[in-house]
Design a protein around this motif. Sequence first.
Motif, mmCIF file in Angstrom:
data_model
loop_
_atom_site.group_PDB
_atom_site.id
_atom_site.type_symbol
_atom_site.label_atom_id
_atom_site.label_comp_id
_atom_site.label_asym_id
_atom_site.label_seq_id
_atom_site.Cartn_x
_atom_site.Cartn_y
_atom_site.Cartn_z
ATOM 1 N N PHE A 299 68.155 -6.915 32.189
ATOM 2 C CA PHE A 299 68.127 -8.263 31.612
ATOM 3 C C PHE A 299 67.062 -8.404 30.809
ATOM 4 N N ASN A 300 65.741 -8.328 31.152
ATOM 5 C CA ASN A 300 64.555 -8.398 30.267
ATOM 6 C C ASN A 300 64.256 -7.143 29.584
ATOM 7 N N ASN A 301 63.476 -7.342 28.449
ATOM 8 C CA ASN A 301 63.234 -6.271 27.468
ATOM 9 C C ASN A 301 62.505 -5.344 28.244
ATOM 10 N N VAL A 302 62.970 -3.934 27.814
ATOM 11 C CA VAL A 302 62.226 -2.772 28.558
ATOM 12 C C VAL A 302 61.246 -2.423 27.196
ATOM 13 N N VAL A 303 60.043 -2.391 27.524
ATOM 14 C CA VAL A 303 59.030 -2.261 26.473
ATOM 15 C C VAL A 303 57.980 -1.136 26.913
ATOM 16 N N ILE A 304 57.585 -0.548 25.761
ATOM 17 C CA ILE A 304 56.688 0.539 25.745
ATOM 18 C C ILE A 304 55.629 -0.019 24.729
ATOM 19 N N ASP A 305 54.070 -0.057 25.212
ATOM 20 C CA ASP A 305 53.045 -0.531 24.333
ATOM 21 C C ASP A 305 52.660 0.949 23.852
ATOM 22 N N LEU A 306 53.003 1.120 22.446
ATOM 23 C CA LEU A 306 52.894 2.306 21.694
ATOM 24 C C LEU A 306 51.226 2.666 21.780
ATOM 25 N N GLU A 307 50.379 1.775 21.755
ATOM 26 C CA GLU A 307 49.009 2.252 21.346
ATOM 27 C C GLU A 307 48.734 2.621 22.862
ATOM 28 N N GLN B 210 47.242 6.605 23.716
ATOM 29 C CA GLN B 210 45.720 6.621 24.418
ATOM 30 C C GLN B 210 45.968 7.445 25.810
ATOM 31 N N PHE B 211 47.002 7.154 26.314
ATOM 32 C CA PHE B 211 47.400 7.771 27.736
ATOM 33 C C PHE B 211 47.743 9.143 27.570
ATOM 34 N N PHE B 212 48.791 9.293 26.591
ATOM 35 C CA PHE B 212 49.391 10.805 26.716
ATOM 36 C C PHE B 212 48.389 11.680 25.643
ATOM 37 N N LYS C 89 60.729 -2.134 12.579
ATOM 38 C CA LYS C 89 61.063 -1.835 13.893
ATOM 39 C C LYS C 89 61.548 -0.681 14.181
ATOM 40 N N LYS C 90 61.183 0.452 13.169
ATOM 41 C CA LYS C 90 61.629 1.715 13.580
ATOM 42 C C LYS C 90 61.346 2.566 14.781
ATOM 43 N N ALA C 91 60.129 1.978 15.341
ATOM 44 C CA ALA C 91 59.865 2.613 16.745
ATOM 45 C C ALA C 91 61.004 2.143 17.799
ATOM 46 N N ASP C 92 61.801 0.973 17.669
ATOM 47 C CA ASP C 92 62.860 0.754 18.607
ATOM 48 C C ASP C 92 64.120 1.845 18.481
ATOM 49 N N MET C 93 63.878 2.536 17.732
ATOM 50 C CA MET C 93 64.859 3.517 17.439
ATOM 51 C C MET C 93 64.318 5.224 17.696
ATOM 52 N N LEU C 94 63.016 5.164 17.226
ATOM 53 C CA LEU C 94 62.372 6.492 17.348
ATOM 54 C C LEU C 94 61.756 6.769 18.640
ATOM 55 N N ILE C 95 61.778 5.739 19.587
ATOM 56 C CA ILE C 95 61.286 5.750 20.817
ATOM 57 C C ILE C 95 62.081 6.684 21.753
ATOM 58 N N PHE C 96 63.259 6.983 21.422
ATOM 59 C CA PHE C 96 64.224 8.008 22.386
ATOM 60 C C PHE C 96 63.906 9.440 21.925
ATOM 61 N N PRO C 97 63.872 9.855 20.646
ATOM 62 C CA PRO C 97 63.361 11.221 20.605
ATOM 63 C C PRO C 97 61.773 11.454 21.162
ATOM 64 N N ILE C 98 61.019 10.363 20.918
ATOM 65 C CA ILE C 98 59.685 10.277 21.220
ATOM 66 C C ILE C 98 59.490 10.810 22.818
ATOM 67 N N LEU C 99 60.441 9.818 23.463
ATOM 68 C CA LEU C 99 60.408 10.033 25.099
ATOM 69 C C LEU C 99 61.085 11.338 25.413
ATOM 70 N N PHE C 100 62.063 11.825 24.849
ATOM 71 C CA PHE C 100 62.522 12.881 24.958
ATOM 72 C C PHE C 100 61.520 14.355 24.833
ATOM 73 N N ASN C 101 61.072 14.290 23.600
ATOM 74 C CA ASN C 101 60.114 15.206 23.188
ATOM 75 C C ASN C 101 58.846 15.219 24.086
ATOM 76 N N LEU C 102 58.350 14.200 24.631
ATOM 77 C CA LEU C 102 57.036 13.985 25.891
ATOM 78 C C LEU C 102 57.630 14.798 26.974
ATOM 79 N N ASN C 103 58.986 14.461 27.430
ATOM 80 C CA ASN C 103 59.321 14.673 28.700
ATOM 81 C C ASN C 103 59.562 16.028 28.573
ATOM 82 N N HIS C 104 60.172 16.745 27.560
ATOM 83 C CA HIS C 104 60.535 18.268 27.404
ATOM 84 C C HIS C 104 59.217 19.060 27.361
#
Length: 220
Positions: free
Chosen positions: A170-178, A182-184, A55-70
Amino acid sequence: MKDIFSYHTDINKNAYMNWRTNRFDHIHNMHVIAEGFMNSAITLTETCLKDNHDKKADMLIFPILFNLNHGIEVYLKAMCWNLNQLLNKTETFESSHNLKNLIKATKKLTVEFDKRTEALQWSFQLEKYIDELYTKIETVKDNGRKFYDITFARYSLTRDLEPQFYITEFNNVVIDLENFVQFFNDVYKDLDNMSSYLLEVLEQRSELKAEMESEYHSNF
C-alpha cells in the motif's frame, strides 16, 4: 544497418567480450562477469543520481537490482568454486539463485580455508543486505511453506502469477539511491578483493605445482 557484433574504427567505441576473459580459466571468467554486473548496477545508479528530473530511476531500478543480485550470485559462485579447488574438493558451486544458500556455503568454505576471524570480513555488509532482501521477497504459502522469489526485479509477477511485493504494498516501496551507491560500493569492494585474492592464491598454487612437476620430471 551494420551487424551488432562488429568493429568501430575507434577502439574506444568498441566493447571486447573476450579481452578480459581467459579461454582456460573459467573461475576467472566468472569473476569478470560478476564484476561487470555489480559495476553496472552502481554506475547506472550514479547516472540516476546525477540527473533524475524525469524520474528515470523508477524504471531503471529494476535492471539495477537485477544486475546487483546477479553480480552477487556470480561472485559467490566463483568464490565457492575457487575455495573448493583450494581445499582439493571436486565440487564447484550450488546450481541455484538462492543468495542465502550461496553466502552460507561460501562462508563455510572460507572458514575451512582460513580460520582467522577477519577471513569473513567480506561477508558482513553483504549478509546484512541479503537478510533484508529476503524479508521483502518472502511469501508464505497456504501450507505454511516459505518461498522466496529472487526474480522480483525481472518480472512483476511471481512464477505463480501473483503480484510481487512492491505491486501489492500500500505504501511506497522506496530505495535511497545515494545510500545504495555508498553501501554497495563497499560490498563490491569487499567481494572483488576477496575473489581476486582467492584467484591469486589459486594461480600461485597452480604455478608452484607446475614448477614442482617440471623439476620432478627433469630429474628422471
